[in-house]
Write a protein that holds these residues in place. Structure first.
Motif, PDB file in Angstrom:
ATOM      1  N   ALA A   1     -36.852  27.506  35.140  1.00 57.19           N
ATOM      2  CA  ALA A   1     -35.670  28.369  35.115  1.00 57.19           C
ATOM      3  C   ALA A   1     -35.941  29.609  34.256  1.00 57.19           C
ATOM      4  O   ALA A   1     -35.317  30.650  34.432  1.00 57.19           O
ATOM      5  CB  ALA A   1     -34.462  27.614  34.590  1.00 57.19           C
ATOM      6  N   ALA A   2     -36.877  29.472  33.311  1.00 56.60           N
ATOM      7  CA  ALA A   2     -37.253  30.636  32.492  1.00 56.60           C
ATOM      8  C   ALA A   2     -38.184  31.540  33.294  1.00 56.60           C
ATOM      9  O   ALA A   2     -37.956  32.733  33.420  1.00 56.60           O
ATOM     10  CB  ALA A   2     -37.918  30.188  31.199  1.00 56.60           C
TER      11      ALA A   2
ATOM     12  N   GLY B   1     -35.717  43.625  37.441  1.00 51.00           N
ATOM     13  CA  GLY B   1     -35.279  42.233  37.498  1.00 51.00           C
ATOM     14  C   GLY B   1     -33.761  42.146  37.513  1.00 51.00           C
ATOM     15  O   GLY B   1     -33.060  43.164  37.633  1.00 51.00           O
ATOM     16  N   THR B   2     -33.259  40.936  37.378  1.00 52.52           N
ATOM     17  CA  THR B   2     -31.809  40.705  37.456  1.00 52.52           C
ATOM     18  C   THR B   2     -31.043  41.509  36.415  1.00 52.52           C
ATOM     19  O   THR B   2     -30.034  42.149  36.724  1.00 52.52           O
ATOM     20  CB  THR B   2     -31.528  39.204  37.277  1.00 52.52           C
ATOM     21  OG1 THR B   2     -32.221  38.505  38.301  1.00 52.52           O
ATOM     22  CG2 THR B   2     -30.053  38.895  37.374  1.00 52.52           C
ATOM     23  N   THR B   3     -31.512  41.483  35.174  1.00 52.04           N
ATOM     24  CA  THR B   3     -30.820  42.203  34.100  1.00 52.04           C
ATOM     25  C   THR B   3     -30.713  43.685  34.451  1.00 52.04           C
ATOM     26  O   THR B   3     -29.650  44.297  34.332  1.00 52.04           O
ATOM     27  CB  THR B   3     -31.609  42.033  32.782  1.00 52.04           C
ATOM     28  OG1 THR B   3     -31.747  40.632  32.529  1.00 52.04           O
ATOM     29  CG2 THR B   3     -30.925  42.707  31.611  1.00 52.04           C
TER      30      THR B   3
ATOM     31  N   HIS C   1     -24.810  33.985  32.365  1.00 52.23           N
ATOM     32  CA  HIS C   1     -25.935  34.334  31.487  1.00 52.23           C
ATOM     33  C   HIS C   1     -25.581  35.644  30.773  1.00 52.23           C
ATOM     34  O   HIS C   1     -24.848  36.469  31.328  1.00 52.23           O
ATOM     35  CB  HIS C   1     -27.166  34.534  32.378  1.00 52.23           C
ATOM     36  CG  HIS C   1     -28.451  34.760  31.656  1.00 52.23           C
ATOM     37  ND1 HIS C   1     -28.801  35.988  31.147  1.00 52.23           N
ATOM     38  CD2 HIS C   1     -29.487  33.931  31.375  1.00 52.23           C
ATOM     39  CE1 HIS C   1     -30.003  35.909  30.589  1.00 52.23           C
ATOM     40  NE2 HIS C   1     -30.445  34.673  30.711  1.00 52.23           N
TER      41      HIS C   1
ATOM     42  N   SER D   1     -26.979  38.266  30.574  1.00 49.05           N
ATOM     43  CA  SER D   1     -27.289  39.482  31.332  1.00 49.05           C
ATOM     44  C   SER D   1     -26.236  39.774  32.392  1.00 49.05           C
ATOM     45  O   SER D   1     -26.218  40.874  32.941  1.00 49.05           O
ATOM     46  CB  SER D   1     -28.693  39.416  31.944  1.00 49.05           C
ATOM     47  OG  SER D   1     -28.706  38.523  32.992  1.00 49.05           O
TER      48      SER D   1
ATOM     49  N   THR E   1     -22.490  34.065  38.786  1.00 47.81           N
ATOM     50  CA  THR E   1     -23.826  33.549  39.081  1.00 47.81           C
ATOM     51  C   THR E   1     -23.779  32.617  40.283  1.00 47.81           C
ATOM     52  O   THR E   1     -22.817  31.854  40.446  1.00 47.81           O
ATOM     53  CB  THR E   1     -24.432  32.848  37.850  1.00 47.81           C
ATOM     54  OG1 THR E   1     -25.819  32.659  38.100  1.00 47.81           O
ATOM     55  CG2 THR E   1     -23.797  31.500  37.547  1.00 47.81           C
TER      56      THR E   1
ATOM     57  N   VAL F   1     -26.240  30.308  40.860  1.00 47.58           N
ATOM     58  CA  VAL F   1     -26.668  29.024  40.287  1.00 47.58           C
ATOM     59  C   VAL F   1     -26.727  29.193  38.767  1.00 47.58           C
ATOM     60  O   VAL F   1     -27.305  30.167  38.276  1.00 47.58           O
ATOM     61  CB  VAL F   1     -28.063  28.621  40.823  1.00 47.58           C
ATOM     62  CG1 VAL F   1     -28.634  27.444  40.051  1.00 47.58           C
ATOM     63  CG2 VAL F   1     -27.991  28.278  42.312  1.00 47.58           C
TER      64      VAL F   1
ATOM     65  N   ASN G   1     -28.001  28.685  35.052  1.00 46.25           N
ATOM     66  CA  ASN G   1     -29.294  28.361  34.431  1.00 46.25           C
ATOM     67  C   ASN G   1     -29.172  27.277  33.381  1.00 46.25           C
ATOM     68  O   ASN G   1     -30.173  26.785  32.869  1.00 46.25           O
ATOM     69  CB  ASN G   1     -29.926  29.616  33.816  1.00 46.25           C
ATOM     70  CG  ASN G   1     -29.121  30.146  32.658  1.00 46.25           C
ATOM     71  OD1 ASN G   1     -27.896  30.228  32.723  1.00 46.25           O
ATOM     72  ND2 ASN G   1     -29.781  30.502  31.571  1.00 46.25           N
TER      73      ASN G   1
ATOM     74  N   ALA H   1     -30.464  35.181  40.128  1.00 48.25           N
ATOM     75  CA  ALA H   1     -31.710  34.935  39.379  1.00 48.25           C
ATOM     76  C   ALA H   1     -32.221  33.513  39.601  1.00 48.25           C
ATOM     77  O   ALA H   1     -33.424  33.295  39.759  1.00 48.25           O
ATOM     78  CB  ALA H   1     -31.488  35.184  37.886  1.00 48.25           C
ATOM     79  N   GLN H   2     -31.295  32.543  39.605  1.00 47.54           N
ATOM     80  CA  GLN H   2     -31.724  31.148  39.726  1.00 47.54           C
ATOM     81  C   GLN H   2     -31.685  30.626  41.155  1.00 47.54           C
ATOM     82  O   GLN H   2     -32.044  29.472  41.388  1.00 47.54           O
ATOM     83  CB  GLN H   2     -30.835  30.239  38.842  1.00 47.54           C
ATOM     84  CG  GLN H   2     -30.938  30.512  37.352  1.00 47.54           C
ATOM     85  CD  GLN H   2     -32.308  30.151  36.771  1.00 47.54           C
ATOM     86  OE1 GLN H   2     -33.102  29.422  37.380  1.00 47.54           O
ATOM     87  NE2 GLN H   2     -32.588  30.650  35.581  1.00 47.54           N
TER      88      GLN H   2
ATOM     89  N   HIS I   1     -39.891  37.162  38.950  1.00 49.36           N
ATOM     90  CA  HIS I   1     -40.723  36.203  38.212  1.00 49.36           C
ATOM     91  C   HIS I   1     -40.223  34.766  38.275  1.00 49.36           C
ATOM     92  O   HIS I   1     -40.952  33.842  37.932  1.00 49.36           O
ATOM     93  CB  HIS I   1     -40.862  36.648  36.749  1.00 49.36           C
ATOM     94  CG  HIS I   1     -39.605  36.532  35.956  1.00 49.36           C
ATOM     95  ND1 HIS I   1     -39.351  35.453  35.145  1.00 49.36           N
ATOM     96  CD2 HIS I   1     -38.525  37.344  35.854  1.00 49.36           C
ATOM     97  CE1 HIS I   1     -38.169  35.631  34.554  1.00 49.36           C
ATOM     98  NE2 HIS I   1     -37.649  36.767  34.969  1.00 49.36           N
ATOM     99  N   LYS I   2     -38.979  34.561  38.718  1.00 49.66           N
ATOM    100  CA  LYS I   2     -38.474  33.188  38.837  1.00 49.66           C
ATOM    101  C   LYS I   2     -38.703  32.635  40.241  1.00 49.66           C
ATOM    102  O   LYS I   2     -38.280  31.532  40.554  1.00 49.66           O
ATOM    103  CB  LYS I   2     -36.979  33.146  38.515  1.00 49.66           C
ATOM    104  CG  LYS I   2     -36.654  33.496  37.051  1.00 49.66           C
ATOM    105  CD  LYS I   2     -35.179  33.322  36.796  1.00 49.66           C
ATOM    106  CE  LYS I   2     -34.683  34.044  35.571  1.00 49.66           C
ATOM    107  NZ  LYS I   2     -35.065  33.417  34.311  1.00 49.66           N
TER     108      LYS I   2
ATOM    109  N   ARG J   1     -37.507  23.714  27.707  1.00 48.30           N
ATOM    110  CA  ARG J   1     -36.919  24.817  26.940  1.00 48.30           C
ATOM    111  C   ARG J   1     -35.743  24.285  26.161  1.00 48.30           C
ATOM    112  O   ARG J   1     -35.002  23.428  26.641  1.00 48.30           O
ATOM    113  CB  ARG J   1     -36.471  25.937  27.869  1.00 48.30           C
ATOM    114  CG  ARG J   1     -35.837  27.098  27.121  1.00 48.30           C
ATOM    115  CD  ARG J   1     -36.030  28.383  27.858  1.00 48.30           C
ATOM    116  NE  ARG J   1     -37.431  28.745  27.882  1.00 48.30           N
ATOM    117  CZ  ARG J   1     -37.910  29.927  27.460  1.00 48.30           C
ATOM    118  NH1 ARG J   1     -37.104  30.836  26.967  1.00 48.30           N
ATOM    119  NH2 ARG J   1     -39.183  30.192  27.530  1.00 48.30           N
TER     120      ARG J   1
ATOM    121  N   ARG K   1     -33.761  21.602  28.109  1.00 42.31           N
ATOM    122  CA  ARG K   1     -33.623  21.807  29.555  1.00 42.31           C
ATOM    123  C   ARG K   1     -34.939  21.548  30.270  1.00 42.31           C
ATOM    124  O   ARG K   1     -35.982  22.070  29.870  1.00 42.31           O
ATOM    125  CB  ARG K   1     -33.177  23.250  29.816  1.00 42.31           C
ATOM    126  CG  ARG K   1     -32.954  23.563  31.285  1.00 42.31           C
ATOM    127  CD  ARG K   1     -32.557  25.011  31.488  1.00 42.31           C
ATOM    128  NE  ARG K   1     -33.685  25.902  31.244  1.00 42.31           N
ATOM    129  CZ  ARG K   1     -33.622  27.229  31.266  1.00 42.31           C
ATOM    130  NH1 ARG K   1     -32.471  27.831  31.476  1.00 42.31           N
ATOM    131  NH2 ARG K   1     -34.693  27.952  31.039  1.00 42.31           N
TER     132      ARG K   1
END
Ligand code: 7TS
Length: 410
Positions: free
Chosen positions: A30-31, A93-95, A123, A125, A173, A175, A177, A204-205, A227-228, A362, A382
């Motif tokens: 998830a990270a 990215g998402t942010t 999240h 972000s 969101t 999903v 995180n 993102a997720q 990246h996810k 994490r 997690r």
């Protein structure tokens, strides 16, 4: 499952290593996810053979780079079932994507008295950019609650109360995180449309984990991190409905986003170029498109089923076999994210000891501080699963947590 799944672990060279004397069990997806060789090769091959700046050169390498960059936009549009490539803006990215909407759309369209609706599980972000926007415009923030208890579901019964005509934008969101819950995105978008609110979906997720179809979902904007989903770091995208992108002013100025510039004013290029000022992240965009091919070769429905199967198994086994464990989120119909609290053991201790066993977890607030507070927790540990994780790795997770629990509670 098709033939592409046969040697899936071998596609990820990083997984084949020992950590602290044990075979690595990577459960921090998830990270960020790991990258298959084909994505690493796409990056390296671009730099080895095609590297040049895009959109401005007319020499062969520049044209090759431009072609591959724009082909990636087409690939991304297809990945999300967008109506056209012009609905895809490449971002960091998402942010970055959410900040783009909050700044470019938000500053132009919100005024005091308007409401920005979020959910209690966002999240940071998908929270802080809206707080900044509210501060700039005088709009108010409002939250769709999460139901009491640990199931992590949104309290949909509250939707008519919070989704009133003052709501101009609803950002949520797909999903979580932290909770692993999959929100009913199409239902939420349809409800928002009824009151005339736009929707921003934080994917993102979900982007590399579930089939995604922005037109079936009915969202106005959707934010993705590369990246996810097996892609490189530092790249992602914003999907935006073309009429909205066309109407929005740019958010950052620079080269490549203009049609003409004079000393005192400029005219913008059409979307999506208007939102891609400066030299873009060419290599990573091209490698992200390769990641999309990889995921579609496996099949996103099959990936979703794999994630859900592992998460449900981990949920059931941890509950049965690790004394006193508290697990967040629903037991079924969940993503690959499983957050938990071991009573009497700080999450950082759980993660540090798990690392001694080669298990990457994490621990912390997962950029969900307000949600943690609501749940009466300061942090959780997690485990998050992805396409290359196995049932045997759940054996390792369970054994590791049993060992940690025994060490701390005797
Ligand atoms: N939204 C959600 C739901 C996320 O999980 C994350 C990152 C982001 C947005 C931000 O993505 P970025 O790529 O722009 O940073 N989540 C996590 C996480 O859970 N652990 O590390 C990053």
């Amino acid at each position: 499952m098709n033939a592409a799944w046969k040697n899936v672990r071998a596609d990820f060279p990083i997984l084949d290593q020992q950590v602290n004397g044990h075979p690595l069990v990577y459960l921090d997806n998830a990270a960020t996810s790991q990258k298959p060789s084909c994505v690493i090769d796409a990056l390296a091959n671009y730099y080895r053979k095609d590297n040049a700046n895009v959109h401005r050169g007319i020499h062969t390498l520049s044209m090759r780079a431009t072609f591959a960059y724009e082909a990636a936009r087409e690939r991304a549009a297809k990945f999300l079932n967008a109506a056209e490539p012009g609905e895809i803006v490449f971002t960091a990215g998402t942010t970055d994507s959410i900040n783009l909407v909050a700044n470019a759309w938000g500053d132009e369209n919100l005024k005091p008295g308007d409401v920005i609706l979020l959910t209690e599980m966002e999240h940071h972000s998908n929270l802080v950019p809206w707080q900044l926007l509210a501060r700039r415009t005088g709009a108010k923030l409002r939250y769709l609650p999460v139901v009491a208890g640990d199931t992590g579901l949104l309290d949909l019964a509250q939707l008519p109360t919070v989704l009133t005509p003052e709501v101009k934008i609803f950002a949520f969101t797909h999903v979580s995180n932290t909770l692993g819950v999959i929100n009913p995105a199409a239902e939420l978008c349809a409800a928002a449309k009824k009151v005339g609110a736009l929707t921003v979906v934080d994917a993102a997720q979900s982007a590399g984990h579930l089939p995604l179809d922005v037109r079936a979902m009915g969202c106005d904007f959707l934010a993705v991190s590369g990246h996810k989903m097996c892609g490189p770091t530092g790249v992602g995208l914003l999907y935006g409905r073309k009429t909205l992108l066309d109407a929005m002013p740019p958010y950052r100025g620079g080269g490549s986003m203009i049609s003409s510039v004079e000393y005192f004013e400029s005219k913008w290029a059409p979307a999506p170029a208007k939102f891609e000022a400066g030299t873009p992240n060419i290599a990573d965009v091209i490698a992200l498109a390769r990641a999309m091919d990889y995921l579609d070769d496996l099949g996103r429905e099959a990936i979703a089923q794999h994630d859900e199967k592992l998460a449900a198994l981990a949920y059931a086994r941890l509950l049965d076999e690790v004394p006193g464990i508290r697990i967040l989120g629903p037991a079924h119909h969940r993503s690959g994210v499983v957050s938990f609290d071991l009573p009497g053991v700080h999450a950082h201790d759980v993660v540090t000891m798990a690392d001694q066993e080669g298990v990457a977890l994490r621990g912390g607030h997962h950029c969900n501080q307000p949600l943690m507070k609501k749940l009466g927790l300061s942090s959780t540990s997690r485990a998050s699963f992805y396409l290359y994780n196995t049932e045997a790795e759940i054996d390792r997770l369970v054994a590791t947590l049993q060992k940690i629990s025994k060490f701390f509670t005797g």
